[in-house]
Design a protein around this motif. Structure first.
Motif, PDB file in Angstrom:
ATOM      1  N   PHE A  74       0.905  -1.185  -0.116  1.00 36.32           N
ATOM      2  CA  PHE A  74       0.086  -0.132  -0.030  1.00 36.32           C
ATOM      3  C   PHE A  74       0.953   1.384  -0.021  1.00 36.32           C
ATOM      4  CE2 PHE A  74       0.485  -1.766   4.249  1.00 36.32           C
ATOM      5  CZ  PHE A  74       0.823  -0.751   4.827  1.00 36.32           C
ATOM      6  N   ASN A  75       0.158   2.473  -0.473  1.00 38.10           N
ATOM      7  CA  ASN A  75       0.978   3.613  -0.570  1.00 38.10           C
ATOM      8  C   ASN A  75       0.132   4.639   0.071  1.00 38.10           C
ATOM      9  OD1 ASN A  75       2.649   2.440  -2.384  1.00 38.10           O
ATOM     10  ND2 ASN A  75       1.715   3.184  -4.122  1.00 38.10           N
ATOM     11  N   ARG A  76       1.162   5.541   0.862  1.00 36.98           N
ATOM     12  CA  ARG A  76       0.256   6.535   1.846  1.00 36.98           C
ATOM     13  C   ARG A  76       0.977   7.881   1.793  1.00 36.98           C
ATOM     14  NH1 ARG A  76      -2.092   3.375   7.044  1.00 36.98           N
ATOM     15  NH2 ARG A  76      -4.316   3.052   6.233  1.00 36.98           N
ATOM     16  N   PHE A  77       0.292   9.046   1.954  1.00 36.60           N
ATOM     17  CA  PHE A  77       0.989  10.174   2.405  1.00 36.60           C
ATOM     18  C   PHE A  77       0.973  10.335   3.927  1.00 36.60           C
ATOM     19  CE2 PHE A  77      -0.724  11.136  -1.708  1.00 36.60           C
ATOM     20  CZ  PHE A  77       0.214  11.622  -2.340  1.00 36.60           C
ATOM     21  N   GLU A  78       2.072  10.820   4.410  1.00 38.34           N
ATOM     22  CA  GLU A  78       2.272  10.970   6.017  1.00 38.34           C
ATOM     23  C   GLU A  78       2.687  12.132   6.360  1.00 38.34           C
ATOM     24  OE1 GLU A  78       4.833   7.504   7.169  1.00 38.34           O
ATOM     25  OE2 GLU A  78       3.478   5.929   6.826  1.00 38.34           O
ATOM     26  N   LEU A  79       1.834  12.593   7.251  1.00 44.27           N
ATOM     27  CA  LEU A  79       2.394  14.048   8.153  1.00 44.27           C
ATOM     28  C   LEU A  79       2.511  13.599   9.467  1.00 44.27           C
ATOM     29  CD1 LEU A  79      -0.413  16.119   6.455  1.00 44.27           C
ATOM     30  CD2 LEU A  79       1.737  15.861   5.767  1.00 44.27           C
ATOM     31  N   LYS A  80       3.847  13.885  10.005  1.00 46.44           N
ATOM     32  CA  LYS A  80       4.269  13.716  11.254  1.00 46.44           C
ATOM     33  C   LYS A  80       4.258  15.035  12.246  1.00 46.44           C
ATOM     34  CE  LYS A  80       6.749   9.542  10.186  1.00 46.44           C
ATOM     35  NZ  LYS A  80       8.011   8.777  10.574  1.00 46.44           N
ATOM     36  N   TYR A  81       3.687  14.933  13.471  1.00 43.82           N
ATOM     37  CA  TYR A  81       3.720  16.038  14.499  1.00 43.82           C
ATOM     38  C   TYR A  81       4.575  15.583  15.830  1.00 43.82           C
ATOM     39  CZ  TYR A  81       0.768  18.185  11.045  1.00 43.82           C
ATOM     40  OH  TYR A  81       0.181  18.544   9.955  1.00 43.82           O
ATOM     41  N   LEU A  82       5.286  16.292  16.261  1.00 44.12           N
ATOM     42  CA  LEU A  82       5.706  15.769  17.708  1.00 44.12           C
ATOM     43  C   LEU A  82       5.248  16.821  18.633  1.00 44.12           C
ATOM     44  CD1 LEU A  82       7.897  13.973  18.911  1.00 44.12           C
ATOM     45  CD2 LEU A  82       9.520  15.675  18.939  1.00 44.12           C
ATOM     46  N   VAL A  83       4.310  16.071  19.747  1.00 44.59           N
ATOM     47  CA  VAL A  83       3.455  17.119  20.666  1.00 44.59           C
ATOM     48  C   VAL A  83       3.565  16.298  21.970  1.00 44.59           C
ATOM     49  CG1 VAL A  83       1.776  17.582  18.776  1.00 44.59           C
ATOM     50  CG2 VAL A  83       1.366  15.711  20.133  1.00 44.59           C
ATOM     51  N   PRO A  84       3.267  17.284  22.979  1.00 42.44           N
ATOM     52  CA  PRO A  84       3.229  16.929  24.198  1.00 42.44           C
ATOM     53  C   PRO A  84       2.200  15.904  24.434  1.00 42.44           C
ATOM     54  CG  PRO A  84       3.578  19.269  24.318  1.00 42.44           C
ATOM     55  CD  PRO A  84       3.085  18.630  22.890  1.00 42.44           C
ATOM     56  N   VAL A  85       2.327  14.785  25.381  1.00 43.72           N
ATOM     57  CA  VAL A  85       1.529  13.857  25.628  1.00 43.72           C
ATOM     58  C   VAL A  85       0.097  14.282  26.168  1.00 43.72           C
ATOM     59  CG1 VAL A  85       0.758  11.668  27.321  1.00 43.72           C
ATOM     60  CG2 VAL A  85       3.262  12.048  26.157  1.00 43.72           C
ATOM     61  N   GLU A  86       0.057  15.384  26.868  1.00 39.56           N
ATOM     62  CA  GLU A  86      -1.201  15.855  27.472  1.00 39.56           C
ATOM     63  C   GLU A  86      -1.981  16.582  26.110  1.00 39.56           C
ATOM     64  OE1 GLU A  86       1.641  16.677  28.537  1.00 39.56           O
ATOM     65  OE2 GLU A  86       1.658  15.621  30.496  1.00 39.56           O
TER      66      GLU A  86
END
Length: 309
Positions: free
Chosen positions: A44-56
């Motif tokens: 399968f193919n996908r576009f992926e966007l990643k973010y680093l966010v605080p757990v809360e």
């Protein structure tokens, strides 16, 4: 799951299949696959966007997304474990090229892992902005025979090309187990017009550079991403829904390029850019607290076994 880092620009992928039935020179025992049986091979193919966010903040975003998305059927309250073993060359070629070539992955807890436990052997590559994955589900013992023992394993004709590609990558590039990563994942899936949408939240991201058997009882893991941070990934087949981008803008989320494998390599000093490492034992997981709604979901809706594919 076992991941083999990307082998070459031409391949930009992972593991392979193949082998004609009856080819005794290679010693492969292929099996005919009945038409009514689902193939173990997936691509399968996908576009992926990643973010680093605080757990809360991740928890707040998850609750907001829950108004327009559904909990993944295999993601119970609190999420499920994901453990991956990455392969690389002795010179860390995949690390330096920022590739996640070959690996194998196990979904769920590692307690009670046996040679019969299912894992996914996967080849992952990125072409422009699209992430391409190919994987096959095998018993853990068979996956180790293929990737560590460098031996051909039984497979169906449909799986032949992929299995042979994996074996060729391992032998030609002298791929070796390099790092294990693990984290707790919660997953949401889109509904109605957003059926191709998937959002995951990965917390307690940790890893190790030794003891590569999944059955090790007391592994020495380290956090490879600070334990107060969570990795949020938005995955879509085509276009990201506008309301998702609006949510990201409203919450001032910034896109990041982050690889759990790269973080693990650096955290253990396998490469000179190691800057962060905290022993897992110093930050034990919190005791989960369930709301009445969550408790009802656990009793009636949560799957009995996490990680089914």
């Amino acid at each position: 799951m076992v991941f083999l880092p990307k082998a070459s620009a031409a391949r930009e992928g992972r593991a392979g299949e193949a082998r004609p039935a009856g080819d005794e020179t290679v010693g492969i025992g292929t099996q005919e696959e009945p038409l009514h049986v689902a193939s173990r091979l997936h691509a399968f193919n996908r576009f992926e966007l990643k973010y680093l966010v605080p757990v809360e903040q991740a928890a707040e975003i998850r609750d907001e997304l829950g108004e327009r998305m559904d909990r993944d059927l295999h993601s119970p309250v609190g999420g499920y474990g994901v453990w991956s073993l990455y392969y690389d060359t002795p010179q860390l070629r995949f690390y330096w090229e920022k590739i996640e070539g070959l690996k194998f992955r196990h979904y769920g807890d590692l307690d009670g892992v046996t040679d019969e436990s299912p894992v996914c052997v996967e080849i992952k590559q990125r072409v422009n902005r699209v992430t391409q994955k190919r994987r096959i589900t095998l018993p853990y013992g068979v996956a180790r025979q293929l990737c560590d023992g460098r031996q051909m394993v039984d497979h169906s004709p449909k799986e032949s090309a992929f299995v042979q590609e994996v074996l060729e990558l391992v032998v030609r590039l002298n791929l070796q187990p390099t790092a294990i990563t693990g984290y707790q994942r919660e997953a949401l899936v889109g509904r109605d017009a957003d059926t191709g949408l998937r959002v995951t939240f990965d917390r307690r991201v940790r890893g190790r550079d030794r003891d590569f058997h999944f059955g090790i009882t007391t592994p020495e893991n380290r956090f490879t991403i600070p334990p107060h941070m969570s990795v949020m990934e938005i995955k879509v087949n085509e276009r990201t829904p506008h309301w998702i981008t609006d949510l990201a803008a409203r919450r001032n989320l910034n896109l990041v390029r982050i690889s759990k494998y790269v973080q693990s390599v650096e955290a253990f000093g396998l490469a000179p850019r190691s800057v962060f490492h905290v022993n897992e034992a110093d930050y034990p997981p919190p005791t989960p607290t369930l709301t009445p709604t969550d408790e009802q979901a656990v009793r009636h809706d949560a799957p009995s076994k996490v990680g089914a594919q």
